[in-house]
Design a protein around this motif. Sequence first.
Motif, short mmCIF file in Angstrom:
data_model
loop_
_atom_site.label_atom_id
_atom_site.label_comp_id
_atom_site.label_asym_id
_atom_site.label_seq_id
_atom_site.Cartn_x
_atom_site.Cartn_y
_atom_site.Cartn_z
N PRO A 78 0.83 -1.21 0.00
CA PRO A 78 0.00 0.00 0.00
C PRO A 78 0.86 1.26 0.00
CG PRO A 78 0.09 -0.98 2.19
CD PRO A 78 0.81 -1.91 1.28
N PRO A 79 0.31 2.40 -0.49
CA PRO A 79 1.08 3.65 -0.52
C PRO A 79 1.22 4.29 0.87
CG PRO A 79 -1.15 4.02 -1.32
CD PRO A 79 -1.03 2.55 -1.06
N LEU A 97 -3.74 8.48 13.26
CA LEU A 97 -3.13 8.49 11.92
C LEU A 97 -4.13 9.01 10.89
CD1 LEU A 97 -1.00 5.21 11.64
CD2 LEU A 97 -0.24 7.50 12.19
N LEU A 98 -5.41 8.56 10.99
CA LEU A 98 -6.42 8.98 10.03
C LEU A 98 -6.74 10.47 10.19
CD1 LEU A 98 -8.84 5.91 10.21
CD2 LEU A 98 -7.34 6.52 8.31
N ALA A 99 -6.68 10.96 11.45
CA ALA A 99 -6.98 12.38 11.68
C ALA A 99 -5.75 13.25 11.42
CB ALA A 99 -7.45 12.57 13.12
N ASP A 128 -0.72 9.56 0.36
CA ASP A 128 0.45 8.68 0.32
C ASP A 128 1.39 9.11 1.45
OD1 ASP A 128 -0.69 7.60 -1.82
OD2 ASP A 128 0.79 8.29 -3.31
N ALA A 129 2.24 8.14 1.86
CA ALA A 129 3.16 8.45 2.97
C ALA A 129 4.06 9.61 2.59
CB ALA A 129 3.99 7.22 3.30
N THR A 167 10.81 11.29 16.93
CA THR A 167 9.76 11.47 15.91
C THR A 167 9.99 10.51 14.75
OG1 THR A 167 11.03 13.19 14.83
CG2 THR A 167 9.46 13.91 16.47
N VAL A 168 8.92 9.88 14.32
CA VAL A 168 9.00 8.96 13.17
C VAL A 168 8.04 9.50 12.10
CG1 VAL A 168 8.66 6.58 12.39
CG2 VAL A 168 9.49 7.03 14.72
N THR A 169 8.57 9.71 10.90
CA THR A 169 7.72 10.28 9.83
C THR A 169 6.87 9.17 9.20
OG1 THR A 169 9.39 9.90 8.17
CG2 THR A 169 9.44 12.04 9.28
N ARG A 170 5.88 9.62 8.41
CA ARG A 170 4.99 8.62 7.78
C ARG A 170 5.72 7.77 6.77
NH1 ARG A 170 -0.75 9.88 8.23
NH2 ARG A 170 -0.89 11.11 10.12
N ILE A 171 6.67 8.36 6.07
CA ILE A 171 7.40 7.56 5.06
C ILE A 171 8.32 6.57 5.77
CG2 ILE A 171 9.29 9.25 4.74
CD1 ILE A 171 7.71 7.36 1.87
N ALA A 172 8.92 7.00 6.92
CA ALA A 172 9.79 6.09 7.67
C ALA A 172 8.96 4.94 8.24
CB ALA A 172 10.48 6.84 8.82
#
Length: 1626
Positions: free
Chosen positions: A373-374, A460-462, A545-546, A567-572
């Motif tokens: 998934p993206p 995450l959704l919000a 998308d991340a 901190t952890v990013t969405r892409i990470a």
Amino acid sequence: MADRSLEGMALPLEVRARLAELELELSEGDITQKGYEKKRSKLIGAYLPQPPTANGAAVVRCRLQPGEGVPRRPFRSTHIGVCDIREAAARERAASAAGNRPLFYFRFGVDQALPQERRAPVTPSSASRYHRRRSSGSRDERYRSDVHTEAVQAALAKHKERKMAVPMPSKRRSLVVQTSMDAYTPPDTSSGSEDEGSVQGDSQGTPTSSQGSINMEHWISQAIHGSTTSTTSSSSTQSGGSGAAHRLADVMAQTHIENHSAPPDVTTYTSDHSIQVERPQGSTTSRTAPKYGNAELMETGDGVPVSSRVSAKIQQLVNTLKRPKRPPLREFFVDDFEELLEVQQPDPNQPKPEGAQMLATRGEQLGVVTNWPPSLEAALQRWGTISPKAPCLTTMDTNGKPLYILTYGKLWTRSMKVAYNILHKLGTKQEPMVRPGDRVALVFPNNDPAAFMVAFYGCLLAEVVPVPIEVPLTRKDAGSQQIGFLLGSCGVTVALTSDACHKGLPKSPTGEIPQFKGWPKLLWFVTESKHLSKPPRDWFPHIKDANNDTAYIEYKTCKDGSVLGVTVTRIALLTHCQALTQACSYTEAETIVNVLDFKKDVGLWHGILTSVMNMMHVISIPYSLMKVNPLSWIQKVCQYKAKVACVKSRDMHWALVAHRDQRDVNLSSLRMLIVADGANPWSISSCDAFLNVFQSKGLRQEVICPCASSPEALTVAIRRPTDDSNQPPGRGVLSMHGLTYGVIRVDSEEKLSVLTVQDVGLVMPGAIMCSVKPDGIPQLCRTDEIGELCVCAVATGTSYYGLSGMTKNTFEVFPMTSSGAPISEYPFIRTGLLGFVGPGGLVFVVGKMDGLMVVSGRRHNADDIVATALAVEPMKFVYRGRIAVFSVTVLHDERIVIVAEQRPDSTEEDSFQWMSRVLQAIDSIHQVGVYCLALVPANTLPKTPLGGIHLSETKQLFLEGSLHPCNVLMCPHTCVTNLPKPRQKQPEIGPASVMVGNLVSGKRIAQASGRDLGQIEDNDQARKVRTEFLFLSEVLQWRAQTTPDHLLYTLLNCRGTIANSLTCVQLHKRAEKIAVMLMERGHLQDGDHVALVYPPGIDLIAAFYGCLYAGCVPITVRPPHPQNIATTLPTVKMIVEVSRSACLMTTQLICKLLRSREAAAAVDVRTWPLILDTDDLPKKRPAQIYKPSNPDMLAYLDFSVSTTGMLAGVKMSHAATSAFCRSIKLQCELYPSREVAICLDPYCGLGFVLWCLCSVYSGHQSILIPPSELETNPALWLLAVSQYKVRDTFCSYSVMELCTKGLGSQTESLKARGLDLSRVRTCVVVAEERPRIALTQSFSKLFKDLGLHPRAVSTSFGCRVNLAICLQPHRLWTLAEQGTSGPDPTTVYVDMRALRHDRVRLVERGSPHSLPLMESGKILPGVRIIIANPETKGPLGDSHLGEIWVHSAHNASGYFTIYGDESLQSDHFNSRLSFGDTQTIWARTGYLGFLRRTELTDANGERHDALYVVGALDEAMELRGMRYHPIDIETSVIRAHKSVTECAVFTWTNLLVVVVELDGSEQEALDLVPLVTNVVLEEHYLIVGVVVVVDIGVIPINSRGEKQRMHLRDGFLADQLDPIYVAYNM
């Protein structure tokens, strides 16, 4: 002594020379036998014929060539194939001949097919020992390794030969009782790494655990020889007392030191000579010490016999400390008092890395799978819509039954609901509380993963950032405050929680959740569906998308206890899930059992995130279920046929403990067992033991997959699951000694100290790894060097939230090559893990940066120390998992501290034995000393949320003195090796080169004098007194005639009213009657001695002049205390006898007391001289009043007990007495119109002179206030001073202390009562010691509001040879002219380190090691002072420290001694300088001090010379070649802890003994031991030998407020102090 076996060997000359040197060292005791044999075998090892290897383990050394293709798993743990040992050895020799030094050393087991003789024979004993170990289930497998246990036992067995007599601490019974069984509940958790717990009763029914100790009891009974007495106090349990003392006496007899020479200085560290016991010439038979009772009779330094168990213990300690110890670091010393601490010199033999520079290792490429998934939210949406019935998470109740199954459909809808409510239902429409990008806290308990998962995905959704944290249980939760700081810095205002958790939070009486300490104000929001609004039909979360937005923040606790947010990013987040999916080969709908904490780390990454990406089914096992049923996770693996399980080594260990009850366990479905703490080197033993037991239950070896992770770099490496069972995992057997230097070596020296490590697999897909040096710039390590692992990847954390500086140091590291070029343009991230990349890209981790302790330049890992401590048998005294190891900085180096929880049923002796074994094991295996080992009662160490020990909090408690241990063993003597070199005294310079006029080596000679008596103008009356009357008796008669009604004395009672008064004529008449009484009733002759035993008052004065009128010599003696006759009466008797008193005069009351039954019990009352009662006086007048024929005749004797316990009486002639009175009259400007308030004891020194003599001589009125009255009315003295408008007053330090402590809170009420001190011109403290500057300053400050001028308070100085040398500073008006703006001109700051070397170095206020000294008052008229060297008797220069010598008309004329010790007398009273002015006769005061010319000017315009008294020579302690004054050490100790009210120090056999009075519960007694030891080390560079904790009031103090340290010493040695605790530091 040359070894015969060497004769035939061809040894090179230098080797033979070194052998001879070694033999010499051994014969002189510089090295131990063990050390000698080790060094000798090393020297000749290369020349001996090599025997075949016997232990059956081949050592294969592989060199890793850059870019060389290495098979993925080159290591076999059991099957090596055809690798013969001889072949390996031959290859090795060939390689080393070719110059290829081996770089990696790994060690493998041996092929079972090898011939039998190459393996160690399995003897029945070793087999049974192995069997015993297997059957004992109580061992903590996490830190357990059979090899290590055997190593520890072997190391301890080596100590068996050495008789180690460690004195056991003494403890008061009340302190022992409190650690009894019913006082504590056993801990419900028992953890080792940071969030572990243990099974209740995990060690029940294991009688075999103590058998593996290889007859250790025999060793211990020899080692801790006779320390079976649990205490030495009088209220102690005397169970094994006499036997123990006898055994102690045996030790003493074996190690008896002839007492003819000074005892060895065990406090010095000299490696150039051993401590030899000197024996007198010709005495071949060693004399045995006589015994008294059950203890060894010992002698003090001056030959006084002492019988006590205490002395025996101290002697035991001395003998222990005298053994050759590890050589100290190289010492250097610049100038005499630049005390430079040792700097660690690199060991020339230390191993150094020799490999090539390492290359960065790349993981496999991150494969792109088309259906990935993206973003993670997109994955959730997909599974929630296409497979809504698929199970996502199953939670368990505490019975192991499925509590709830969360499907993907429910997770999707509920997460949407949470997202909608967070964004739209908090705050108002115009002002929502939470916007996308804001941080919210997630507070969910460990047994509710479903609610947590819904809330996490809702965030995450919000597009808000979840910060998962632990549930705060109490307001004072360990570490919860730090979590609060993190929430505050992240700007969190909303906390999401579950209904059950919300109800369980602590509430205020109004029902609100209180604000936790350090936390921001939070809105608590419950995420249960029933509390939430349904989102509208048209509302959908925006799924992108991340990208690089922050996805979540994971908290991390640092070594110091602070909490950071990573901190952890969405892409990470997405990339990390993909990398884990690829590395673990996850597929859709697999079942995974998760035992780990789902809020962070491996549990979050696998059980909450990656599982959703792959639509997996997670079975979550809560910690509470594991505590009840440790096998639950294995049962769930069987029940659900799970493919993967995520566990920690503690879970494997618990399963091992409980597995016997299970029959139908089948683990064949597992393809991967992820060991989350696989990076802990000690997890290997859990993995091995688990495999060993469960292999028969279907577990395959290749299934066990340790992984390494860190909060910053997420997953660092993980072992991949393989299908090839013939590829066993990689193992490395590394030398622990090498590891401490950061170098990888096989352990060749000692097979004992090795660390076996397993690989944690390969680098993650899509990542690059390298290791850099832990300190300094991030330079790449060599291939055989340990470094910090760094990772470059997308799937890592990106920063510490809000901390840009720390982020730069950790997340933006650019590793350099040796040439200084960065290896990559992309930044690397420090993982906090120490390790190396081995052959085949396998990653090995040997420890954590956080657990690193750098002691004397060597790096030790806390986990390794824990493992060694836990390998010491028997383990039944402490809880295995509840042990903490950390380091504290003391004296510029880290020192290792071990804290463990003690089981309530273990005895003092058992625990102490275990502690001493632990110290020896760590010393042998790690070659490092433990500074402090403390045992605390069960369940008292602070816990982390999952039951582990909160390390930083424990350390904080230790440093604050709030740990409350029940046993402490300090070993500063063994581990502090960086003390300055002991001082070597320099030879003095000869007189010829220094003496030039009044200069001594370029400085003015230190001499000063008061005003010249001859030049002072007297008024007529004073001149008449001076010229016509030579004797005080004549002055009194003259005053009685000329001013009969002039009031001389007023005595006040405790209410402040006049109790009695005397005019001139009343005193004269009373004295006459007493004279008649002495002649008629006493039949005394001229010159007979009379003891005056009176309370402070008028009777004493009248009796004194009565004696003068009768021609007798009076001696004033303090009367015995009615409540304490036993201790005070013997002193009275002694003075009466020593002074040869023919008669004793006293009051009727005391007369009865002296003859009472109580008195008869204390002394022989029949030997009293004639006792006269002066309450009933004759009415007659004497025929004539005695007039002495010569002014040099004896006027009175002044007896006093010095602080060193010496009773000394000095002779005062009539001439000296008159000169003394005149000197004081001139200095204090005393006239008949003056009033002076005196609050002093009138029995000796200046106190007696002011009380009895000065008023008669000068005619002023003395207001007398007995100091004892202040005990009932502390304000009495100051109220009298105010009421009588007194300008001059005299007091002692004890009076000043009484006022400061007793009136501190009453200044306002005193002001209201009209107390006014503004008229006080001078308030003089009469003392024979260094001015107590802190006390005088606090007194001045306290009573400043009542009008006391800050400059009014001053001190005087007197001693035995001259009762007053200095008195009264400059007048206030003189000071005012100088300007009062600056600091007090009479205070200077000197360097305390220089003082120890008998030097004076002035420093600025507040500089390190500065000591404030106050001038001791102005020198009296007619007094000359010079500073002389006490040894050479030569004069010293200005500002040089030396003995104060005094010349004056009122010097005492000598000691009054029965035995006529003339040499002593002539030295003290008739000394001459060795050069310079050799004619003047000086008296030696016995005090060290210095003179300094100040900027102030005297009345005649000359610059003022200030005298600074430093301390008494008798009291000073010679330690390490330096001179220490007890008061300096005591000041430091009193500051160490709030519960220390008073302290006294003394030395005994060159050990420093510190006695502290404890104001607090007895539980705090042991907290003081480390703190006292630390502060004395830090500030004085001294090691405390014994710490004695006593009750308040035990330290004896005399009437002048001076500590009687020698009395205290005698009481301690005679075992009379009833101490709470006595610690003998090793």
